[in-house]
Design a protein around this motif. Structure first.
Motif, PDB file in Angstrom:
ATOM      1  N   VAL A   1       0.849  -1.188   0.000  1.00 58.49           N
ATOM      2  CA  VAL A   1       0.000   0.000   0.000  1.00 58.49           C
ATOM      3  C   VAL A   1       0.887   1.241   0.000  1.00 58.49           C
ATOM      4  O   VAL A   1       1.835   1.335   0.792  1.00 58.49           O
ATOM      5  CB  VAL A   1      -0.929   0.018   1.225  1.00 58.49           C
ATOM      6  CG1 VAL A   1      -1.674   1.351   1.323  1.00 58.49           C
ATOM      7  CG2 VAL A   1      -1.924  -1.132   1.172  1.00 58.49           C
ATOM      8  N   VAL A   2       0.601   2.180  -0.907  1.00 51.65           N
ATOM      9  CA  VAL A   2       1.259   3.491  -0.916  1.00 51.65           C
ATOM     10  C   VAL A   2       0.159   4.537  -0.985  1.00 51.65           C
ATOM     11  O   VAL A   2      -0.608   4.572  -1.951  1.00 51.65           O
ATOM     12  CB  VAL A   2       2.216   3.657  -2.117  1.00 51.65           C
ATOM     13  CG1 VAL A   2       2.880   5.038  -2.077  1.00 51.65           C
ATOM     14  CG2 VAL A   2       3.284   2.560  -2.127  1.00 51.65           C
ATOM     15  N   THR A   3       0.054   5.374   0.029  1.00 52.98           N
ATOM     16  CA  THR A   3      -1.004   6.381   0.058  1.00 52.98           C
ATOM     17  C   THR A   3      -0.406   7.753   0.297  1.00 52.98           C
ATOM     18  O   THR A   3       0.507   7.913   1.102  1.00 52.98           O
ATOM     19  CB  THR A   3      -2.053   6.051   1.146  1.00 52.98           C
ATOM     20  OG1 THR A   3      -3.083   7.038   1.136  1.00 52.98           O
ATOM     21  CG2 THR A   3      -1.441   5.977   2.526  1.00 52.98           C
ATOM     22  N   ASN A   4      -0.905   8.747  -0.416  1.00 54.02           N
ATOM     23  CA  ASN A   4      -0.351  10.102  -0.400  1.00 54.02           C
ATOM     24  C   ASN A   4      -1.461  11.085  -0.040  1.00 54.02           C
ATOM     25  O   ASN A   4      -2.457  11.192  -0.758  1.00 54.02           O
ATOM     26  CB  ASN A   4       0.238  10.432  -1.774  1.00 54.02           C
ATOM     27  CG  ASN A   4       1.084  11.687  -1.761  1.00 54.02           C
ATOM     28  OD1 ASN A   4       1.125  12.422  -0.782  1.00 54.02           O
ATOM     29  ND2 ASN A   4       1.759  11.949  -2.869  1.00 54.02           N
ATOM     30  N   VAL A   5      -1.313  11.786   1.090  1.00 54.85           N
ATOM     31  CA  VAL A   5      -2.349  12.686   1.584  1.00 54.85           C
ATOM     32  C   VAL A   5      -1.845  14.128   1.514  1.00 54.85           C
ATOM     33  O   VAL A   5      -0.774  14.437   2.043  1.00 54.85           O
ATOM     34  CB  VAL A   5      -2.719  12.345   3.048  1.00 54.85           C
ATOM     35  CG1 VAL A   5      -3.792  13.308   3.570  1.00 54.85           C
ATOM     36  CG2 VAL A   5      -3.203  10.912   3.150  1.00 54.85           C
ATOM     37  N   PRO A   6      -2.572  15.026   0.849  1.00 59.80           N
ATOM     38  CA  PRO A   6      -2.151  16.438   0.826  1.00 59.80           C
ATOM     39  C   PRO A   6      -2.378  17.087   2.178  1.00 59.80           C
ATOM     40  O   PRO A   6      -3.366  16.823   2.858  1.00 59.80           O
ATOM     41  CB  PRO A   6      -3.055  17.055  -0.255  1.00 59.80           C
ATOM     42  CG  PRO A   6      -4.273  16.185  -0.256  1.00 59.80           C
ATOM     43  CD  PRO A   6      -3.799  14.791   0.070  1.00 59.80           C
ATOM     44  N   GLY A   7      -1.438  17.943   2.566  1.00 54.73           N
ATOM     45  CA  GLY A   7      -1.552  18.650   3.839  1.00 54.73           C
ATOM     46  C   GLY A   7      -1.342  20.142   3.647  1.00 54.73           C
ATOM     47  O   GLY A   7      -1.077  20.613   2.538  1.00 54.73           O
ATOM     48  N   PRO A   8      -1.429  20.924   4.728  1.00 51.56           N
ATOM     49  CA  PRO A   8      -1.301  22.379   4.631  1.00 51.56           C
ATOM     50  C   PRO A   8       0.126  22.799   4.318  1.00 51.56           C
ATOM     51  O   PRO A   8       1.086  22.242   4.848  1.00 51.56           O
ATOM     52  CB  PRO A   8      -1.728  22.859   6.017  1.00 51.56           C
ATOM     53  CG  PRO A   8      -1.420  21.713   6.925  1.00 51.56           C
ATOM     54  CD  PRO A   8      -1.685  20.481   6.114  1.00 51.56           C
ATOM     55  N   GLN A   9       0.263  23.806   3.471  1.00 54.28           N
ATOM     56  CA  GLN A   9       1.587  24.304   3.090  1.00 54.28           C
ATOM     57  C   GLN A   9       1.930  25.579   3.864  1.00 54.28           C
ATOM     58  O   GLN A   9       2.372  26.575   3.301  1.00 54.28           O
ATOM     59  CB  GLN A   9       1.636  24.518   1.577  1.00 54.28           C
ATOM     60  CG  GLN A   9       1.533  23.235   0.784  1.00 54.28           C
ATOM     61  CD  GLN A   9       2.520  22.179   1.279  1.00 54.28           C
ATOM     62  OE1 GLN A   9       3.732  22.415   1.302  1.00 54.28           O
ATOM     63  NE2 GLN A   9       2.000  21.024   1.656  1.00 54.28           N
ATOM     64  N   PHE A  10       1.709  25.538   5.153  1.00 52.27           N
ATOM     65  CA  PHE A  10       2.088  26.623   6.056  1.00 52.27           C
ATOM     66  C   PHE A  10       2.327  25.990   7.431  1.00 52.27           C
ATOM     67  O   PHE A  10       1.821  24.898   7.713  1.00 52.27           O
ATOM     68  CB  PHE A  10       0.982  27.691   6.135  1.00 52.27           C
ATOM     69  CG  PHE A  10      -0.396  27.146   6.377  1.00 52.27           C
ATOM     70  CD1 PHE A  10      -0.843  26.849   7.660  1.00 52.27           C
ATOM     71  CD2 PHE A  10      -1.259  26.913   5.307  1.00 52.27           C
ATOM     72  CE1 PHE A  10      -2.109  26.337   7.880  1.00 52.27           C
ATOM     73  CE2 PHE A  10      -2.532  26.401   5.519  1.00 52.27           C
ATOM     74  CZ  PHE A  10      -2.959  26.120   6.810  1.00 52.27           C
ATOM     75  N   PRO A  11       3.100  26.651   8.292  1.00 50.06           N
ATOM     76  CA  PRO A  11       3.418  26.030   9.589  1.00 50.06           C
ATOM     77  C   PRO A  11       2.210  25.948  10.499  1.00 50.06           C
ATOM     78  O   PRO A  11       1.339  26.829  10.494  1.00 50.06           O
ATOM     79  CB  PRO A  11       4.494  26.962  10.166  1.00 50.06           C
ATOM     80  CG  PRO A  11       4.323  28.255   9.451  1.00 50.06           C
ATOM     81  CD  PRO A  11       3.817  27.915   8.083  1.00 50.06           C
ATOM     82  N   LEU A  12       2.152  24.884  11.277  1.00 53.74           N
ATOM     83  CA  LEU A  12       1.094  24.687  12.260  1.00 53.74           C
ATOM     84  C   LEU A  12       1.714  24.629  13.653  1.00 53.74           C
ATOM     85  O   LEU A  12       2.886  24.271  13.816  1.00 53.74           O
ATOM     86  CB  LEU A  12       0.328  23.402  11.969  1.00 53.74           C
ATOM     87  CG  LEU A  12      -0.460  23.358  10.659  1.00 53.74           C
ATOM     88  CD1 LEU A  12      -1.058  21.965  10.448  1.00 53.74           C
ATOM     89  CD2 LEU A  12      -1.549  24.422  10.625  1.00 53.74           C
ATOM     90  N   TYR A  13       0.892  24.946  14.664  1.00 54.06           N
ATOM     91  CA  TYR A  13       1.386  25.040  16.036  1.00 54.06           C
ATOM     92  C   TYR A  13       0.463  24.266  16.971  1.00 54.06           C
ATOM     93  O   TYR A  13      -0.753  24.235  16.785  1.00 54.06           O
ATOM     94  CB  TYR A  13       1.441  26.502  16.483  1.00 54.06           C
ATOM     95  CG  TYR A  13       2.344  27.377  15.661  1.00 54.06           C
ATOM     96  CD1 TYR A  13       3.637  27.676  16.090  1.00 54.06           C
ATOM     97  CD2 TYR A  13       1.906  27.913  14.446  1.00 54.06           C
ATOM     98  CE1 TYR A  13       4.470  28.485  15.329  1.00 54.06           C
ATOM     99  CE2 TYR A  13       2.725  28.717  13.677  1.00 54.06           C
ATOM    100  CZ  TYR A  13       4.008  29.002  14.129  1.00 54.06           C
ATOM    101  OH  TYR A  13       4.826  29.798  13.362  1.00 54.06           O
ATOM    102  N   LEU A  14       1.062  23.667  17.973  1.00 54.18           N
ATOM    103  CA  LEU A  14       0.329  23.012  19.052  1.00 54.18           C
ATOM    104  C   LEU A  14       0.606  23.791  20.332  1.00 54.18           C
ATOM    105  O   LEU A  14       1.711  23.733  20.873  1.00 54.18           O
ATOM    106  CB  LEU A  14       0.781  21.557  19.206  1.00 54.18           C
ATOM    107  CG  LEU A  14       0.141  20.745  20.325  1.00 54.18           C
ATOM    108  CD1 LEU A  14      -1.364  20.650  20.134  1.00 54.18           C
ATOM    109  CD2 LEU A  14       0.757  19.354  20.408  1.00 54.18           C
ATOM    110  N   LEU A  15      -0.380  24.577  20.775  1.00 52.36           N
ATOM    111  CA  LEU A  15      -0.210  25.439  21.943  1.00 52.36           C
ATOM    112  C   LEU A  15       1.051  26.295  21.832  1.00 52.36           C
ATOM    113  O   LEU A  15       1.827  26.423  22.786  1.00 52.36           O
ATOM    114  CB  LEU A  15      -0.182  24.599  23.222  1.00 52.36           C
ATOM    115  CG  LEU A  15      -1.534  24.074  23.705  1.00 52.36           C
ATOM    116  CD1 LEU A  15      -1.359  23.173  24.911  1.00 52.36           C
ATOM    117  CD2 LEU A  15      -2.487  25.221  24.033  1.00 52.36           C
TER     118      LEU A  15
END
Length: 502
Positions: A387-401
């Motif tokens: 299985v090879v799966t490719n998921v697009p994600g956000p192209q900007f930084p994200l923060y956790l708290l």
């Protein structure tokens, strides 16, 4: 108030497939800079982390529900968990300082070797402190019956922010709703079956053209999958019966480099990914004595998430898929890419399989275990190797708290004779690869990882794209006073403590 919701036939299939060796959770290993989550003692503020996650769960109601079953029929349903405890689900542990990426990979493999408890909401977050370079990690696990790749990205979107705001909003008060009685469940199931012909007739009468199209799409997809099983893929050392223990590894490429190669050589980002996988597999299998002649057939199964108007935030799976043949026997990287493009192009005109409400109801009521049996039959016939799966994600930084996320390496579950699974997530200018492997079938997963890196560099050279010297997938090595790299094993006592919540 009594309330519950049924799992769809597809979501149920992920429960039915699971056994002691097949763990059907998805997830990711996310790495963060510590930032404002530092405590005075140098650790991570786990109480603040738990309070924050708890404050966001009203946006994800499924995450405070567990599985129950309809008597006699046995179909699973979601009910509120009146014993929900955030401390059980958000766990805390530390690597011996300074922990390196290799130790984190071993720990991620160990954590992903454990099944989720069916008696509780089917998710866990493991907060791991002690990483070198002032970093920490969050290892996330969520059962596949709750989310697919796209819904997993929605989960990150709920927990992560696009700015460094570290505030915690006061959540609405949550009160678990009373679980349905056995009589409630049996009565409702009987009513559903009695009214199924009426609901089916209404669905067909309301949109007969759409119903016919969706039925054709479904039949076409089932035919394609079944036809692939007629000619089994070649046997490889990667395709052996798996056990319950896992390894985890990762890669990280600059997304601009991948795009530059794609622009110079043609195709899509996914074509570059599959061509790199094919090149890495060639070296890996050749070194293990596999005869790679022109008749060698290696197939990948590539799931694709589908957005639907009915999905909302309830989670669940809406999936189409593609099977692509990888030219593992081809020596030339440009020829490999051309063959991959031809293989994927043949699938692009095929319509994705959109499940309609009536088709899901038919499966739920009449053939509730059909999908799991079909998947097991296809897998055992060796229709595909990986299985090879490719998921697009956000192209900007994200923060956790307020803590910036550096990278997120996704996890795909292993099934049957699949010794390796590959999942990718694009994030903030990076293409993050996560490799899940059976610990005994593929003890040398890092050789495959490095082979794929080398194959991508071959494509870069052919496209005359400069390869960055910096390794995005590893932090700089910590050194002893004399400049030698420290090498240590994760202490067993830390793993034993990790098994205890909090």
């Amino acid at each position: 108030m009594t309330t519950y919701s049924r799992l769809t036939a597809l979501d149920r299939s992920f429960l039915d497939i699971e056994d002691r060796n097949t763990h059907m959770h998805v997830g990711a290993t996310c790495i963060f800079e510590c930032g404002p989550l530092h405590t005075a003692g140098g650790g991570i503020d786990i109480d603040r982390m738990r309070a924050y996650v708890d404050s966001r769960l009203h946006l994800l109601p499924r995450y405070r529900q567990h599985i129950a079953h309809i008597p006699l029929e046995g179909h699973p349903v979601w009910v509120d968990d009146d014993q929900f405890d955030i401390r059980y689900h958000v766990r805390h542990l530390s690597l011996p300082r300074p922990g390196c990426d290799r130790e984190l990979k071993r720990l991620a493999g160990w954590i992903n070797s454990q099944q989720l408890d069916r008696g509780k909401p089917l998710w866990e977050l493991w907060v791991v402190e002690g990483l070198e370079q002032d970093r920490f990690a969050v290892i996330a696990k969520t059962h596949h019956c709750m989310i697919d790749g796209l819904a997993g990205a929605d989960f990150l979107a709920v927990l992560l922010r696009a700015d460094d705001d570290a505030s915690i909003e006061e959540p609405p008060r949550w009160r678990p709703r009373r679980a349905p009685s056995s009589l409630d469940l049996v009565r409702d199931a009987a009513l559903r079956r009695l009214t199924l012909p009426i609901r089916a007739a209404r669905a067909i009468a309301g949109d007969p053209a759409g119903m016919w199209k969706n039925t054709r799409d479904l039949a076409s997809a089932l035919y394609e999958t079944t036809a692939a099983a007629v000619q089994a893929a070649s046997e490889t050392p990667l395709n052996r019966p798996i056990g319950s223990h896992r390894r985890f590894d990762w890669l990280c490429f600059e997304l601009e480099q991948v795009k530059a190669v794609k622009n110079r050589l043609g195709g899509t980002i996914n074509d570059i990914v599959l061509a790199s996988v094919a090149g890495g597999l060639r070296g890996y299998l050749d070194n293990r004595g596999v005869e790679l002649d022109p008749s060698f057939l290696f197939r990948t199964f590539c799931p694709v998430g589908i957005h639907t108007s009915q999905r909302g935030n309830s989670g669940g799976n809406f999936v189409s898929a593609m099977m692509a043949e990888l030219p593992v026997a081809e020596r030339d990287p440009l020829a490999r890419l051309a063959l991959v493009r031809a293989s994927t192009r043949s699938h692009k005109d095929a319509a994705p399989v959109h499940g309609t409400e009536v088709l899901e109801q038919l499966a739920d009521e009449l053939f509730p275990t059909m999908l799991a049996r079909f998947a097991s039959t296809i897998e055992s016939s060796r229709a595909y190797n990986m299985v090879v799966t490719n998921v697009p994600g956000p192209q900007f930084p994200l923060y956790l708290l307020g803590a910036p996320m550096v990278a997120s390496y996704p996890l795909v579950p292993l099934f049957g004779h699949q010794g390796v699974g590959i999942a990718l997530l694009s994030y903030d200018g990076k293409l993050c690869w996560g490799f899940s492997a059976d610990r005994d079938v593929v003890p040398d997963i890092h050789d495959l990882v490095e082979g794929i890196r080398h194959a991508f560099h071959e494509l870069c050279a052919a496209a005359e794209v400069r390869v960055s010297k910096a390794r995005l997938d590893e932090a700089p090595a910590a050194s002893t006073p004399d400049g030698q790299r420290k090498t240590r094993r994760v202490a067993a006592v830390d793993l034993e403590r990790a098994a205890v919540p909090g």
